[in-house]
Design a protein around this motif. Sequence first.
Motif, PDB file in Angstrom:
ATOM      1  N   ARG A 182     -27.514  -3.326  21.645  1.00  9.08           N
ATOM      2  CA  ARG A 182     -28.364  -4.432  21.213  1.00  9.08           C
ATOM      3  C   ARG A 182     -29.783  -3.962  20.906  1.00  9.08           C
ATOM      4  O   ARG A 182     -30.399  -4.365  19.936  1.00  9.08           O
ATOM      5  N   SER A 186     -30.664  -1.046  19.981  1.00 10.13           N
ATOM      6  CA  SER A 186     -30.605  -0.286  18.732  1.00 10.13           C
ATOM      7  C   SER A 186     -30.532  -1.219  17.531  1.00 10.13           C
ATOM      8  O   SER A 186     -31.199  -1.014  16.525  1.00 10.13           O
ATOM      9  N   ARG A 187     -29.748  -2.273  17.648  1.00  6.89           N
ATOM     10  CA  ARG A 187     -29.647  -3.243  16.557  1.00  6.89           C
ATOM     11  C   ARG A 187     -30.989  -3.909  16.303  1.00  6.89           C
ATOM     12  O   ARG A 187     -31.362  -4.155  15.164  1.00  6.89           O
ATOM     13  N   GLN A 188     -31.705  -4.183  17.391  1.00  3.79           N
ATOM     14  CA  GLN A 188     -33.007  -4.818  17.224  1.00  3.79           C
ATOM     15  C   GLN A 188     -33.982  -3.910  16.499  1.00  3.79           C
ATOM     16  O   GLN A 188     -34.904  -4.371  15.843  1.00  3.79           O
ATOM     17  N   GLY A 246     -32.956  -2.176  14.151  1.00  2.00           N
ATOM     18  CA  GLY A 246     -32.450  -2.134  12.786  1.00  2.00           C
ATOM     19  C   GLY A 246     -31.418  -1.061  12.506  1.00  2.00           C
ATOM     20  O   GLY A 246     -30.982  -0.912  11.370  1.00  2.00           O
TER      21      GLY A 246
END
Lengths: 142, 142
Positions: free
Chosen positions: B52, B54-56, B58
Motif C-alpha cells: 500500500r 508503495s502504491r501511494q 505511485g
Amino acid sequence: MFTIGMIAKRTGTKVQTIRYYEQIGLMPEPGRTEGGQRRYGDAELDRLAFIRHSRQLGFPLDAIRELLDLSDTPDRPCHEADEIARRQLKLVEQRMERLKALRSELKRMVKECSGGNAAQCRVLEVLRDHSECLTDHDNIGV
Amino acid sequence: MFTIGMIAKRTGTKVQTIRYYEQIGLMPEPGRTEGGQRRYGDAELDRLAFIRHSRQLGFPLDAIRELLDLSDTPDRPCHEADEIARRQLKLVEQRMERLKALRSELKRMVKECSGGNAAQCRVLEVLRDHSECLTDHDNIGV
DNA sequence: ATACATCCTCTAGCTACTGTAGCTTCAAGA
DNA sequence: TCTTGAAGCTACAGTAGCTAGAGGATGTAT
C-alpha cells in the motif's frame, strides 16, 4: 471527403480510437462508400480535432461531451464551459500538489540509499515502515 | 490472527482489493478457518502495508512485485531497488512537467473567458483551434 | 437460539483506449 | 482489365487497478 486514416493522421489519433469514439457516440456515424468504408467531411474533422485537443488537456470524455454540446448550441450561456474548464484546472492543480509530495519522498529515498545489499537498503526500509513517511496520501490517483 | 476486514482497516485497503492482490499473486494465499474464511498473521500485514505504501508513492504493481522480491532476499544487491525508485522518480517528474504545461493553458483559457454565450466563448474557441495552443502534447498520459 | 456483521465466490463494470484475427475494399500501376 | 498492396471492415479480448453487487455462508455476541 476523407478516409478514416486521413483524419487519423491529421489529428494524431489512432484509427481504432476514432471508431471507438463513434461507438460511444462522441463522433457521429459518418457516411459510407458502397463498399462500407467510412467517409468524413470537414465538420467531422473539426469535431475530432476538438475532442483530441480536449483530451490533451486532460478533460475526461464526459466533460468533452458536455463541451461539444455547448459548442453545438451557440446561444447557451458560456459559464457552463467556463466551469468545466475551472473544474479541470482544479483537478490538475490537485494532482500537481500530490505529485510534489511524492517527488520529495522519492527523492529522499533515493538520496539516502548508500548502496549495499537489500538488507540495509534504505529504499526498501522506507517502503516497509510507513511511519517514516511524512506526507499523507489519502487517495492514490496519481 | 486477523480477519481480512481487520488488515483492510489497518492498512486502509478495501477488502476486495486484498482479495484482488491475492488473485494476482501479490499477496500469498493465507490460512483459512474451517468455514473457509481467511486468517492473516503479522507477516501478511507487513507485506500489505509495504504494498500500500508503495502504491501511494505511485509504484505500479509490477514494480512492487520486484521490490517485494528484493525485500524477500536480503543478500541481493540494493542497486536494483534504487533503480526502481529512480525510475519512479523520473516518471513523477515527467508527469509534473506535463501538468505544469496543462495548467498554464487551462489558466489562460479560464482567464480569457469573459462570460457571454457559447458562440463567443473563449474556452470553446481555444479547444476548437489547436493552433492557439502553445505547448506540444504528444502523449496524453496525464 | 438468534441476530447481525462480516465473510465467501463469482461476475461484471469502470476509463480510454489498444491489439489481434480474419476478411474486404480501394486505388494505382501494368 | 487485372493485379497487388495498403488500408479499411467487424468483433472480440486485453490493459491497470481496482470497485460494486448478487446471493449466500460463517462467526460472534447476547
